[in-house]
Write an enzyme that holds these catalytic residues in place. Structure first.
Site, PDB file in Angstrom:
ATOM      1  CE  LYS A  42      21.876  14.051   5.160  1.00  0.00           C
ATOM      2  NZ  LYS A  42      21.691  12.250   5.577  1.00  0.00           N
TER       3      LYS A  42
ATOM      4  CD  GLN B  10       8.842  -2.490  -2.704  1.00  0.00           C
ATOM      5  OE1 GLN B  10       8.553  -1.457  -1.898  1.00  0.00           O
ATOM      6  NE2 GLN B  10       9.164  -2.246  -3.701  1.00  0.00           N
ATOM      7  NE  ARG B  11       2.976  -8.419  -4.655  1.00  0.00           N
ATOM      8  CZ  ARG B  11       2.483  -8.186  -6.295  1.00  0.00           C
ATOM      9  NH1 ARG B  11       2.014  -6.993  -6.678  1.00  0.00           N
ATOM     10  NH2 ARG B  11       2.894  -9.064  -6.978  1.00  0.00           N
TER      11      ARG B  11
ATOM     12  CG  ASP C  96      -4.469   0.692  -1.360  1.00  0.00           C
ATOM     13  OD1 ASP C  96      -4.633  -1.089  -0.393  1.00  0.00           O
ATOM     14  OD2 ASP C  96      -4.128   0.375  -2.005  1.00  0.00           O
TER      15      ASP C  96
ATOM     16  NE  ARG D  52      20.874   5.476   6.523  1.00  0.00           N
ATOM     17  CZ  ARG D  52      20.548   7.437   6.148  1.00  0.00           C
ATOM     18  NH1 ARG D  52      20.993   7.363   5.856  1.00  0.00           N
ATOM     19  NH2 ARG D  52      19.105   7.440   6.088  1.00  0.00           N
TER      20      ARG D  52
ATOM     21  N   GLY E 172      -2.462  -8.608  -6.399  1.00  0.00           N
ATOM     22  CA  GLY E 172      -0.956  -8.933  -5.293  1.00  0.00           C
ATOM     23  C   GLY E 172      -1.033  -9.696  -3.999  1.00  0.00           C
TER      24      GLY E 172
ATOM     25  CB  THR F 121      -3.000  -4.749  -0.427  1.00  0.00           C
ATOM     26  OG1 THR F 121      -1.664  -3.613  -0.592  1.00  0.00           O
ATOM     27  CG2 THR F 121      -3.730  -4.242   0.627  1.00  0.00           C
TER      28      THR F 121
ATOM     29  N   GLY G 230       3.337   0.549  -3.312  1.00  0.00           N
ATOM     30  CA  GLY G 230       1.542   1.243  -2.895  1.00  0.00           C
ATOM     31  C   GLY G 230       1.226   2.332  -3.115  1.00  0.00           C
ATOM     32  NE  ARG G 231      -2.934  -1.080  -7.163  1.00  0.00           N
ATOM     33  CZ  ARG G 231      -2.592  -2.207  -7.875  1.00  0.00           C
ATOM     34  NH1 ARG G 231      -2.708  -1.257  -8.723  1.00  0.00           N
ATOM     35  NH2 ARG G 231      -2.956  -2.952  -7.453  1.00  0.00           N
TER      36      ARG G 231
ATOM     37  NE  ARG H 164      -3.614  -6.699  -9.196  1.00  0.00           N
ATOM     38  CZ  ARG H 164      -2.395  -6.654  -9.542  1.00  0.00           C
ATOM     39  NH1 ARG H 164      -1.342  -7.122  -9.737  1.00  0.00           N
ATOM     40  NH2 ARG H 164      -2.012  -6.448  -8.185  1.00  0.00           N
TER      41      ARG H 164
ATOM     42  CD  GLU I 113       3.993   1.587  -6.741  1.00  0.00           C
ATOM     43  OE1 GLU I 113       4.190   0.897  -8.056  1.00  0.00           O
ATOM     44  OE2 GLU I 113       3.066   0.781  -6.343  1.00  0.00           O
TER      45      GLU I 113
ATOM     46  CG  ASP J 161      -7.781  -1.249  -4.693  1.00  0.00           C
ATOM     47  OD1 ASP J 161      -6.969  -2.111  -5.257  1.00  0.00           O
ATOM     48  OD2 ASP J 161      -7.283  -0.510  -5.070  1.00  0.00           O
ATOM     49  N   GLY J 162      -9.108  -4.350  -5.865  1.00  0.00           N
ATOM     50  CA  GLY J 162      -9.788  -4.567  -6.789  1.00  0.00           C
ATOM     51  C   GLY J 162     -10.301  -6.072  -5.783  1.00  0.00           C
TER      52      GLY J 162
ATOM     53  CG  ASP K 281      -0.491  -1.225  -2.364  1.00  0.00           C
ATOM     54  OD1 ASP K 281       0.750  -1.527  -2.498  1.00  0.00           O
ATOM     55  OD2 ASP K 281      -1.353  -1.118  -3.182  1.00  0.00           O
TER      56      ASP K 281
HETATM   57  O1  F6P Z   1      -1.405  -4.241  -4.556  1.00  0.00           O
HETATM   58  C1  F6P Z   1       0.436  -3.977  -4.729  1.00  0.00           C
HETATM   59  C2  F6P Z   1       1.396  -3.533  -5.671  1.00  0.00           C
HETATM   60  O2  F6P Z   1       2.650  -4.744  -5.423  1.00  0.00           O
HETATM   61  C3  F6P Z   1       1.934  -2.233  -5.691  1.00  0.00           C
HETATM   62  O3  F6P Z   1       2.432  -2.038  -4.497  1.00  0.00           O
HETATM   63  C4  F6P Z   1       2.413  -2.515  -6.843  1.00  0.00           C
HETATM   64  O4  F6P Z   1       2.128  -0.997  -7.802  1.00  0.00           O
HETATM   65  C5  F6P Z   1       1.533  -3.383  -7.720  1.00  0.00           C
HETATM   66  O5  F6P Z   1       0.866  -4.510  -6.604  1.00  0.00           O
HETATM   67  C6  F6P Z   1       2.269  -3.992  -8.513  1.00  0.00           C
HETATM   68  O6  F6P Z   1       1.707  -5.350  -9.294  1.00  0.00           O
HETATM   69  P1  F6P Z   1       2.154  -6.387 -10.239  1.00  0.00           P
HETATM   70  O7  F6P Z   1       2.419  -7.274  -9.014  1.00  0.00           O
HETATM   71  O8  F6P Z   1       1.182  -6.517 -10.992  1.00  0.00           O
HETATM   72  O9  F6P Z   1       3.415  -6.034 -10.926  1.00  0.00           O
END
Ligand code: F6P
Length: 333
Positions: A224, A265-266, A140, A165, A21, A136, A181-182, A82, A233, A113-114, A138
């Site tokens: 509230k 987010q990416r 992680d 909000r 990713g 990444t 965040g896997r 990938r 996720e 990590d992959g 994440d």
């Molecule tokens: O590892 C980055 C990430 O964005 C994770 O947070 C998410 O679970 C995964 O990749 C999503 O992967 P794809 O882009 O293959 O849907």
């Protein structure tokens, strides 16, 4: 770098690629790798589409001009994937033959990590030196305080939560916002604290629906009207849609809405922190290879650049910041 280390250097040509990713700052890291390689008079080529580029022999010769003005761009101009082909022994053999023919002596892989797992396997099978750059959102990977792109991604998430909000307040609604965040809760926890979310549900903690409901009731009594719950996720008790559905079944009086932030987010420009990190990681990776290191990931700990064995980086699951978790629960009371 010491002159003696430079004179011992056996590496003449490096292959760099981005895999898995994408994350903000990958382009800046490629640029840093290329410019550092040029500084040390090394040749450098960039493989396209992650490990697929090695298998299919698809690459670009890189120099300081080809990486001009990419530092500030999101995504990765070398593309990412990938790779299925690289998972097979034949695919990796093909990749090795291609590297031999191109006279590539070492690899720098930018990814999660992959990506690092692939580098480690390849290094063990064929002995080509390899260094990983943790790229990444994440966060992680063990051994680095931050991975490349994490900080930018959290900023993006916080910006989105602020916007949600506004509408949550206008309509007195309860929002469940799912973040990536896997199986790690770094993005969720950091963004929850930074945006003042009411609760955060993580893979690393165990907040049941019942305890969430009692917190919500307590807050309602206090007056509230709207609330934001951040759900990672990989939350062990279900994703945002599942939690919202289960809550509505028990308490239809809560006006729930779900937002899954997803791949936004990416994307986006890397922020200042990630640009700096990319520069440090890129130079460190090239110098690590010249100094004869292999099978390591570059990392940053307390603002110091370090090398972490890839095995450790991928096998040890980094824990979320427990102190931040404590702070989060105090502040959301
Ligand atoms: O590892 C980055 C990430 O964005 C994770 O947070 C998410 O679970 C995964 O990749 C999503 O992967 P794809 O882009 O293959 O849907």
């Amino acid at each position: 770098m010491e002159a003696s280390k430079l004179s011992d250097n056996k590496i003449k040509k490096i292959g760099v690629f981005t895999s898995g990713g994408d994350s903000p700052g990958m382009n800046a890291a490629i640029r840093a790798v290329v410019r550092a390689a040029k500084h040390y008079d090394l040749e450098i080529i960039g493989f396209l589409n992650g490990y697929d580029g090695l298998v299919q022999n698809e690459y670009k010769v890189l120099n300081t001009r080809t990486v001009a003005h990419i530092l500030q761009q999101g995504g990765t101009f070398l593309k990412s994937a990938r790779s299925k082909a690289f998972r097979s022994a034949e695919g990796r053999q093909k990749a090795f033959e291609n590297l031999k023919a191109l006279k590539v002596d070492a690899l720098i892989a930018i990814g999660g990590d992959g990506t690092l797992t692939g580098l480690r396997v390849f290094q063990q099978e064929f002995g080509i030196p390899g260094i990983g750059i943790p790229g990444t959102i994440d966060n992680d990977l063990y051994g680095t305080d931050s991975t490349l792109g994490f900080d930018t991604a959290v900023n993006t998430v916080v910006d989105c939560i602020d916007k949600i909000r506004d509408t949550a307040n206008s309509h007195d609604r309860l929002f469940f916002i799912e973040v990536m965040g896997r199986d790690s809760g770094f993005i969720a926890l950091n963004s929850a604290v930074a945006s003042g979310a009411f609760a955060v549900m993580l893979p690393e903690t165990d907040i049941s629906l019942e305890s969430l409901i009692s917190l919500l009731h307590r807050n309602r009594i206090k007056g509230k009207q709207s609330s934001i719950v951040i759900v990672a996720e990989g939350n062990i008790n279900g994703n945002a849609s599942e939690i919202a559905k289960a809550l509505e079944e028990k308490h239809p009086d809560y006006a729930c809405r779900v937002t899954i932030l997803g791949h936004l987010q990416r994307g986006g420009k890397p922020n200042y922190f990630d640009r700096l990190l990319a520069a440090k990681f890129g130079v460190k990776a090239v110098e690590a290879l010249i100094e004869g290191n292999t099978n390591c990931m570059v990392g940053i700990q307390k603002n110091e650049m370090i090398l972490v064995p890839i095995e450790k980086a991928i096998k040890v699951h980094p824990d979320i910041d427990r102190e931040l978790l404590r702070i989060s629960s105090i502040l959301s009371e």
